[in-house]
Design an enzyme around this catalytic site. Structure first.
Site, PDB file in Angstrom:
ATOM      1  N   HIS A 183       0.087  -3.042  -3.141  1.00  0.00           N
ATOM      2  CA  HIS A 183      -0.852  -2.860  -2.036  1.00  0.00           C
ATOM      3  C   HIS A 183      -0.371  -1.766  -1.090  1.00  0.00           C
ATOM      4  O   HIS A 183       0.828  -1.498  -0.979  1.00  0.00           O
ATOM      5  CB  HIS A 183      -1.031  -4.162  -1.237  1.00  0.00           C
ATOM      6  CG  HIS A 183      -1.686  -5.260  -2.016  1.00  0.00           C
ATOM      7  ND1 HIS A 183      -1.022  -6.410  -2.401  1.00  0.00           N
ATOM      8  CD2 HIS A 183      -2.951  -5.382  -2.494  1.00  0.00           C
ATOM      9  CE1 HIS A 183      -1.845  -7.189  -3.072  1.00  0.00           C
ATOM     10  NE2 HIS A 183      -3.013  -6.588  -3.154  1.00  0.00           N
ATOM     11  N   VAL A 237       2.881   2.418   1.677  1.00  0.00           N
ATOM     12  CA  VAL A 237       2.428   2.355   0.288  1.00  0.00           C
ATOM     13  C   VAL A 237       3.421   1.548  -0.533  1.00  0.00           C
ATOM     14  O   VAL A 237       4.561   1.954  -0.742  1.00  0.00           O
ATOM     15  CB  VAL A 237       2.279   3.764  -0.312  1.00  0.00           C
ATOM     16  CG1 VAL A 237       1.774   3.669  -1.747  1.00  0.00           C
ATOM     17  CG2 VAL A 237       1.359   4.620   0.531  1.00  0.00           C
ATOM     18  N   GLY A 238       2.982   0.379  -0.994  1.00  0.00           N
ATOM     19  CA  GLY A 238       3.803  -0.438  -1.874  1.00  0.00           C
ATOM     20  C   GLY A 238       3.344  -0.311  -3.315  1.00  0.00           C
ATOM     21  O   GLY A 238       2.339   0.341  -3.610  1.00  0.00           O
ATOM     22  N   GLY A 284      14.880   2.198  -1.251  1.00  0.00           N
ATOM     23  CA  GLY A 284      13.455   2.360  -0.968  1.00  0.00           C
ATOM     24  C   GLY A 284      13.189   2.640   0.494  1.00  0.00           C
ATOM     25  O   GLY A 284      13.794   2.018   1.381  1.00  0.00           O
ATOM     26  N   VAL A 319      -0.733  -0.838   2.956  1.00  0.00           N
ATOM     27  CA  VAL A 319      -1.103  -1.401   4.255  1.00  0.00           C
ATOM     28  C   VAL A 319      -1.173  -0.263   5.267  1.00  0.00           C
ATOM     29  O   VAL A 319      -0.253   0.556   5.374  1.00  0.00           O
ATOM     30  CB  VAL A 319      -0.094  -2.468   4.714  1.00  0.00           C
ATOM     31  CG1 VAL A 319      -0.509  -3.051   6.062  1.00  0.00           C
ATOM     32  CG2 VAL A 319       0.027  -3.573   3.675  1.00  0.00           C
ATOM     33  N   ASP A 374      11.427  -9.446   2.467  1.00  0.00           N
ATOM     34  CA  ASP A 374      10.104  -8.830   2.303  1.00  0.00           C
ATOM     35  C   ASP A 374       9.473  -9.343   1.012  1.00  0.00           C
ATOM     36  O   ASP A 374       9.960  -9.085  -0.092  1.00  0.00           O
ATOM     37  CB  ASP A 374      10.254  -7.305   2.254  1.00  0.00           C
ATOM     38  CG  ASP A 374       8.906  -6.591   2.361  1.00  0.00           C
ATOM     39  OD1 ASP A 374       7.860  -7.247   2.160  1.00  0.00           O
ATOM     40  OD2 ASP A 374       8.900  -5.384   2.649  1.00  0.00           O
ATOM     41  N   THR A 418      -1.157 -29.429 -14.425  1.00  0.00           N
ATOM     42  CA  THR A 418      -0.418 -28.199 -14.734  1.00  0.00           C
ATOM     43  C   THR A 418      -0.492 -27.179 -13.604  1.00  0.00           C
ATOM     44  O   THR A 418       0.509 -26.551 -13.252  1.00  0.00           O
ATOM     45  CB  THR A 418      -0.950 -27.578 -16.040  1.00  0.00           C
ATOM     46  OG1 THR A 418      -0.785 -28.511 -17.104  1.00  0.00           O
ATOM     47  CG2 THR A 418      -0.194 -26.298 -16.372  1.00  0.00           C
ATOM     48  N   ASP A 441      10.711   1.865   2.329  1.00  0.00           N
ATOM     49  CA  ASP A 441      10.209   0.712   3.079  1.00  0.00           C
ATOM     50  C   ASP A 441      11.332  -0.205   3.526  1.00  0.00           C
ATOM     51  O   ASP A 441      11.271  -0.802   4.616  1.00  0.00           O
ATOM     52  CB  ASP A 441       9.193  -0.058   2.232  1.00  0.00           C
ATOM     53  CG  ASP A 441       9.759  -0.521   0.886  1.00  0.00           C
ATOM     54  OD1 ASP A 441      10.692   0.136   0.368  1.00  0.00           O
ATOM     55  OD2 ASP A 441       9.257  -1.530   0.357  1.00  0.00           O
TER      56      ASP A 441
END
EC number: 2.7.1.33
Length: 265
Positions: A11, A7-8, A112, A13, A134, A189, A114
Site C-alpha cells: 500500500h 510507498v510500501g 529501508g 499512504v 511496523d 477452521t 521507511d
C-alpha cells in the site's frame, strides 16, 4: 500544505499536513506498473476532493516529502514532482538526505527508507530508547538508542503474507478475513486460523520486543514500544509490550525530514 507519500510494497499512504497537523490522509494500492502520468491523475483525483486545495494539480501544495521501498515507484514519483510540481520543493528520502538520526548498521544504505523515517518520528515524539513495530507487508522491529541512533532491527513475515501462505500451502485451508476471533480456541477452521494469526503475532511481538529491549537498555522498562502500520490494530490490546500506537508515524517522520532539508528562509 505539505504532501507526504509513503510507498510500501503493498500500500501507499498519503498524508496532507497543515503545519504539524495531519488534516487528510489516503491509502491506495502500490502498483509498480503505474506511470508518472497515471500517478499524477490519481493524485489529482484524491486531492481535488479536499476543500483546502484547488482543482488544479499542485494548487495549495507548498512542499512534498516522499519515501519508497519500491524503486520503480520512486522513479515515477520523481518524474511526477518534476513535471507537475516543478515549483514545489520536494524531498525524496535517499542516501544523502539529512535525517538527524545516525545509522549504526554494517551497510546503512541497505536499510529501508521507511524504517529510518519511523526512527526519526519515534525520537521526536517519544525519545530514546525506543522500538518501532511496523505492521506492513513485513513486520519490522526497529531499535533506537537512548542517544537517538538507529541501531538495527528485526524483519519477520507480515500478517497478510502469513495468511496468504496458509491459504496456498494448506490443502484444506483457505484465505480468510483478517478479523479478531471470538476466542483463542477456534470452533471452526476460520476461527482457528484467525486465532493463530492474531494471538500468534501478538506473541511474536511480545517475544521479539522483550529480547530487543534487554539488548537496547540496562532497564528494559525504559524502552518505549510504538506500533504503526495498517495492520497494527489487529494485535493492539493483545500484545502486552506495546506502549503507544501512532498510525501516522511514517508520515510524521516525512514531515520532520522535509523540515530538516528545506530552508524556511
Amino acid at each position: 500544505m505539505l504532501l507526504t507519500i509513503d510507498v510500501g510494497n503493498t500500500h501507499t499512504v498519503l498524508g496532507l499536513f497543515d503545519g504539524e497537523e495531519i488534516v487528510e490522509h489516503w491509502r491506495i494500492s502500490t502498483d509498480a506498473r503505474r506511470t508518472a502520468d497515471e500517478l499524477a491523475v490519481l493524485l489529482q483525483g484524491l486531492m481535488g476532493m479536499h476543500p483546502l486545495l484547488g482543482e488544479e494539480l499542485g494548487d495549495g501544495i507548498d512542499g512534498i516529502a516522499i519515501c519508497s521501498t519500491v524503486p520503480s515507484v520512486l522513479h515515477e514519483l520523481r518524474e511526477v514532482t518534476r513535471r507537475y510540481y516543478g515549483d514545489v520543493p520536494a524531498v525524496l528520502v535517499e542516501p544523502g538526505i539529512k535525517t538527524g538520526v545516525p545509522i549504526l548498521m554494517d551497510n546503512p544504505k541497505e536499510v529501508g527508507a521507511d524504517r529510518i523515517i519511523n526512527a526519526v518520528a519515534a525520537v521526536e515524539l517519544y525519545g530514546g530508547p525506543a522500538i518501532v513495530v511496523d505492521f506492513g507487508t513485513a513486520t519490522t522491529f526497529d531499535a533506537v538508542s537512548a542517544r537517538g541512533e538507529y541501531t538495527g532491527g528485526v524483519i519477520a513475515p507480515g500478517i497478510e503474507i502469513s495468511v496468504e501462505a496458509l491459504g496456498v500451502r494448506g490443502a484444506q485451508l483457505r484465505k480468510i478475513e483478517l478479523a479478531r476471533p471470538r476466542a483463542v480456541i477456534g470452533k471452526n477452521t476460520v476461527e482457528a486460523m484467525q486465532a493463530g494469526i492474531v494471538y500468534g503475532f501478538a506473541g511474536q511481538v511480545d517475544g521479539v520486543v522483550s529480547r530487543m529491549a534487554r539488548e537496547l537498555a540496562d532497564d528494559p522498562d525504559d524502552v518505549t514500544v510504538i506500533a504503526t502500520g495498517g495492520l497494527a490494530p489487529m494485535v493492539l490490546g493483545e500484545a502486552s509490550e506495546i506502549d503507544e500506537h501512532e498510525p501516522w508515524l511514517t508520515l510524521i517522520g516525512l514531515r520532520l525530514v522535509y523540515e530538516r532539508n528545506v530552508s524556511r528562509t
